[in-house]
Motif scaffolding. Structure first.
Motif, PDB file in Angstrom:
ATOM      1  N   ASP A  11       0.842  -0.882   0.057  1.00 61.41           N
ATOM      2  CA  ASP A  11       0.011  -0.139   0.069  1.00 61.41           C
ATOM      3  C   ASP A  11       0.840   1.283   0.062  1.00 61.41           C
ATOM      4  O   ASP A  11       1.684   1.419   1.121  1.00 61.41           O
ATOM      5  CB  ASP A  11      -0.874  -0.306   1.293  1.00 61.41           C
ATOM      6  CG  ASP A  11      -1.949   1.221   1.242  1.00 61.41           C
ATOM      7  OD1 ASP A  11      -1.711   2.110   0.512  1.00 61.41           O
ATOM      8  OD2 ASP A  11      -2.760   0.995   2.214  1.00 61.41           O
ATOM      9  N   HIS A  12       0.880   1.880  -0.982  1.00 61.67           N
ATOM     10  CA  HIS A  12       1.730   3.167  -1.162  1.00 61.67           C
ATOM     11  C   HIS A  12       1.244   4.417  -0.348  1.00 61.67           C
ATOM     12  O   HIS A  12       2.031   5.345  -0.581  1.00 61.67           O
ATOM     13  CB  HIS A  12       1.990   3.385  -2.876  1.00 61.67           C
ATOM     14  CG  HIS A  12       2.875   2.331  -3.284  1.00 61.67           C
ATOM     15  ND1 HIS A  12       4.086   2.021  -3.345  1.00 61.67           N
ATOM     16  CD2 HIS A  12       2.445   1.283  -4.213  1.00 61.67           C
ATOM     17  CE1 HIS A  12       4.528   1.014  -3.710  1.00 61.67           C
ATOM     18  NE2 HIS A  12       3.544   0.432  -4.360  1.00 61.67           N
ATOM     19  N   ASP A  13       0.096   4.194   0.333  1.00 58.98           N
ATOM     20  CA  ASP A  13      -0.366   5.222   1.088  1.00 58.98           C
ATOM     21  C   ASP A  13      -0.030   4.947   2.677  1.00 58.98           C
ATOM     22  O   ASP A  13      -0.544   5.508   3.323  1.00 58.98           O
ATOM     23  CB  ASP A  13      -1.887   5.615   0.769  1.00 58.98           C
ATOM     24  CG  ASP A  13      -1.967   6.242  -0.567  1.00 58.98           C
ATOM     25  OD1 ASP A  13      -0.967   7.252  -0.973  1.00 58.98           O
ATOM     26  OD2 ASP A  13      -3.161   5.960  -1.503  1.00 58.98           O
ATOM     27  N   LEU A  14       0.558   3.733   2.625  1.00 60.31           N
ATOM     28  CA  LEU A  14       0.949   3.292   4.200  1.00 60.31           C
ATOM     29  C   LEU A  14       2.679   3.431   4.311  1.00 60.31           C
ATOM     30  O   LEU A  14       3.198   3.102   3.526  1.00 60.31           O
ATOM     31  CB  LEU A  14       0.633   1.958   4.372  1.00 60.31           C
ATOM     32  CG  LEU A  14       0.989   1.156   5.502  1.00 60.31           C
ATOM     33  CD1 LEU A  14       0.398   2.087   6.819  1.00 60.31           C
ATOM     34  CD2 LEU A  14       0.488  -0.068   5.427  1.00 60.31           C
ATOM     35  N   TRP A  16       5.540   2.928   7.148  1.00 63.99           N
ATOM     36  CA  TRP A  16       6.124   2.683   8.587  1.00 63.99           C
ATOM     37  C   TRP A  16       7.267   3.485   8.770  1.00 63.99           C
ATOM     38  O   TRP A  16       8.118   3.618   8.103  1.00 63.99           O
ATOM     39  CB  TRP A  16       6.273   1.204   8.478  1.00 63.99           C
ATOM     40  CG  TRP A  16       4.894   0.379   8.430  1.00 63.99           C
ATOM     41  CD1 TRP A  16       3.710   0.711   8.324  1.00 63.99           C
ATOM     42  CD2 TRP A  16       5.203  -1.007   8.904  1.00 63.99           C
ATOM     43  NE1 TRP A  16       2.764  -0.349   8.642  1.00 63.99           N
ATOM     44  CE2 TRP A  16       3.550  -1.605   8.769  1.00 63.99           C
ATOM     45  CE3 TRP A  16       5.976  -1.854   9.171  1.00 63.99           C
ATOM     46  CZ2 TRP A  16       3.380  -2.733   8.882  1.00 63.99           C
ATOM     47  CZ3 TRP A  16       5.401  -3.183   9.242  1.00 63.99           C
ATOM     48  CH2 TRP A  16       4.073  -3.763   9.238  1.00 63.99           C
ATOM     49  N   LEU A  39      -1.942   9.959   3.764  1.00 67.06           N
ATOM     50  CA  LEU A  39      -1.153   8.996   4.127  1.00 67.06           C
ATOM     51  C   LEU A  39      -1.579   8.389   5.640  1.00 67.06           C
ATOM     52  O   LEU A  39      -1.976   8.978   6.573  1.00 67.06           O
ATOM     53  CB  LEU A  39       0.398   9.257   4.345  1.00 67.06           C
ATOM     54  CG  LEU A  39       1.326   9.523   3.102  1.00 67.06           C
ATOM     55  CD1 LEU A  39       2.440  10.270   3.449  1.00 67.06           C
ATOM     56  CD2 LEU A  39       1.400   8.330   2.154  1.00 67.06           C
ATOM     57  N   THR A  40      -1.117   6.970   5.501  1.00 70.45           N
ATOM     58  CA  THR A  40      -1.524   6.443   7.131  1.00 70.45           C
ATOM     59  C   THR A  40       0.062   5.967   7.527  1.00 70.45           C
ATOM     60  O   THR A  40       0.701   5.440   6.883  1.00 70.45           O
ATOM     61  CB  THR A  40      -2.139   4.994   6.936  1.00 70.45           C
ATOM     62  OG1 THR A  40      -3.606   5.390   6.338  1.00 70.45           O
ATOM     63  CG2 THR A  40      -2.277   4.496   8.247  1.00 70.45           C
ATOM     64  N   LEU A  41       0.385   6.662   8.737  1.00 72.01           N
ATOM     65  CA  LEU A  41       1.664   6.442   9.381  1.00 72.01           C
ATOM     66  C   LEU A  41       1.510   5.494  10.416  1.00 72.01           C
ATOM     67  O   LEU A  41       0.587   5.568  11.058  1.00 72.01           O
ATOM     68  CB  LEU A  41       2.128   7.879   9.696  1.00 72.01           C
ATOM     69  CG  LEU A  41       2.142   8.924   8.829  1.00 72.01           C
ATOM     70  CD1 LEU A  41       2.754  10.342   9.401  1.00 72.01           C
ATOM     71  CD2 LEU A  41       3.222   8.490   7.602  1.00 72.01           C
ATOM     72  N   GLU A  42       2.416   4.599  10.500  1.00 69.28           N
ATOM     73  CA  GLU A  42       2.510   3.703  11.583  1.00 69.28           C
ATOM     74  C   GLU A  42       3.851   3.662  12.102  1.00 69.28           C
ATOM     75  O   GLU A  42       4.847   3.675  11.569  1.00 69.28           O
ATOM     76  CB  GLU A  42       2.368   2.132  11.347  1.00 69.28           C
ATOM     77  CG  GLU A  42       0.976   1.732  10.888  1.00 69.28           C
ATOM     78  CD  GLU A  42       0.560   0.480  10.741  1.00 69.28           C
ATOM     79  OE1 GLU A  42       1.171  -0.362  11.286  1.00 69.28           O
ATOM     80  OE2 GLU A  42      -0.706   0.121  10.297  1.00 69.28           O
ATOM     81  N   ARG A  59      -1.069  -5.969   4.789  1.00 65.08           N
ATOM     82  CA  ARG A  59      -0.819  -4.721   3.804  1.00 65.08           C
ATOM     83  C   ARG A  59       0.385  -4.102   4.339  1.00 65.08           C
ATOM     84  O   ARG A  59       0.579  -3.575   5.514  1.00 65.08           O
ATOM     85  CB  ARG A  59      -2.113  -3.751   4.496  1.00 65.08           C
ATOM     86  CG  ARG A  59      -2.162  -2.288   4.108  1.00 65.08           C
ATOM     87  CD  ARG A  59      -3.444  -1.930   4.468  1.00 65.08           C
ATOM     88  NE  ARG A  59      -3.236  -0.373   4.384  1.00 65.08           N
ATOM     89  CZ  ARG A  59      -3.446   0.704   5.220  1.00 65.08           C
ATOM     90  NH1 ARG A  59      -3.691   0.334   6.534  1.00 65.08           N
ATOM     91  NH2 ARG A  59      -3.113   2.045   4.844  1.00 65.08           N
ATOM     92  N   ARG A  60       1.200  -4.143   3.275  1.00 66.96           N
ATOM     93  CA  ARG A  60       2.796  -3.902   3.646  1.00 66.96           C
ATOM     94  C   ARG A  60       2.963  -2.441   3.396  1.00 66.96           C
ATOM     95  O   ARG A  60       2.078  -1.879   2.416  1.00 66.96           O
ATOM     96  CB  ARG A  60       3.760  -4.739   2.716  1.00 66.96           C
ATOM     97  CG  ARG A  60       3.834  -6.100   3.294  1.00 66.96           C
ATOM     98  CD  ARG A  60       4.634  -6.843   2.613  1.00 66.96           C
ATOM     99  NE  ARG A  60       4.822  -8.399   3.364  1.00 66.96           N
ATOM    100  CZ  ARG A  60       5.065  -9.262   2.655  1.00 66.96           C
ATOM    101  NH1 ARG A  60       5.306  -9.313   1.385  1.00 66.96           N
ATOM    102  NH2 ARG A  60       5.252 -10.704   3.405  1.00 66.96           N
ATOM    103  N   PRO A  61       3.580  -1.711   3.943  1.00 70.22           N
ATOM    104  CA  PRO A  61       4.030  -0.369   3.490  1.00 70.22           C
ATOM    105  C   PRO A  61       4.780   0.047   2.201  1.00 70.22           C
ATOM    106  O   PRO A  61       5.475  -0.855   1.892  1.00 70.22           O
ATOM    107  CB  PRO A  61       4.724   0.408   4.452  1.00 70.22           C
ATOM    108  CG  PRO A  61       5.619  -0.678   5.201  1.00 70.22           C
ATOM    109  CD  PRO A  61       4.666  -2.043   5.038  1.00 70.22           C
TER     110      PRO A  61
END
Length: 154
Positions: A11-14, A16, A39-42, A59-61
């Motif tokens: 997922d290019h909008d994730l 890490w 973006l989703t940030l973890e 779902r990989r970053p």
């Protein structure tokens, strides 16, 4: 019957972020929240177990921002471990660190870093540098070849 293997997608909008400094983690969240609100940030502050989490994630970053100076398992060790796993080849790893040591830059690229970026102290520059990096890697993931004006190696 469907296959038993679990499907993993990038997922290019994730993004890490592996960063042990709470102050830097907050600055990254603020900067990317302004420039890339979608973006989703973890965040995680330890290298131990990081690669295992990547391998298990359905779902990989698309991008990992990696600090080198971590307690316990170093960022360099995490980078080498990521790059030793062919199933993680689609995950871009950008070293984002305070170290400007030429040896660390060279070692990071030799270990498979996609980019090496020095963390600026000034927040506006910090935000601009992060924006450029994320824009570039998102564009590249979508098949775009041209990135921001790259600085040639010195």
């Amino acid at each position: 019957m469907s296959g038993a293997a679990e499907e993993h997608r990038v997922d290019h909008d994730l993004v890490w972020v592996l960063e042990d400094s709470a102050e830097d983690a907050e600055a990254i969240a603020r900067a990317l929240g302004r420039t890339h609100p979608g973006l989703t940030l973890e965040f995680t502050d330890r290298g131990t177990g990081f690669v295992e989490r990547l391998l298990q994630a359905a779902r990989r970053p698309g991008l990992v921002l990696l600090d080198l100076n971590l307690p316990g398992l170093s960022g360099g060790a995490v980078l080498r471990s990521i790059r030793s796993r062919p199933e993680l080849n689609d995950v871009a790893v950008v070293v984002f660190t305070s170290s400007t040591e030429p040896e660390e830059v060279d070692t990071s690229y030799a270990a498979g870093a996609d980019s090496y970026i020095y963390k600026p102290v000034n927040f506006e520059l910090f935000r601009t540098v992060l924006k450029g990096a994320v824009d570039y890697w998102q564009r590249k993931a979508k098949g775009g070849d041209e990135g921001p004006a790259a600085q040639p190696p010195s």
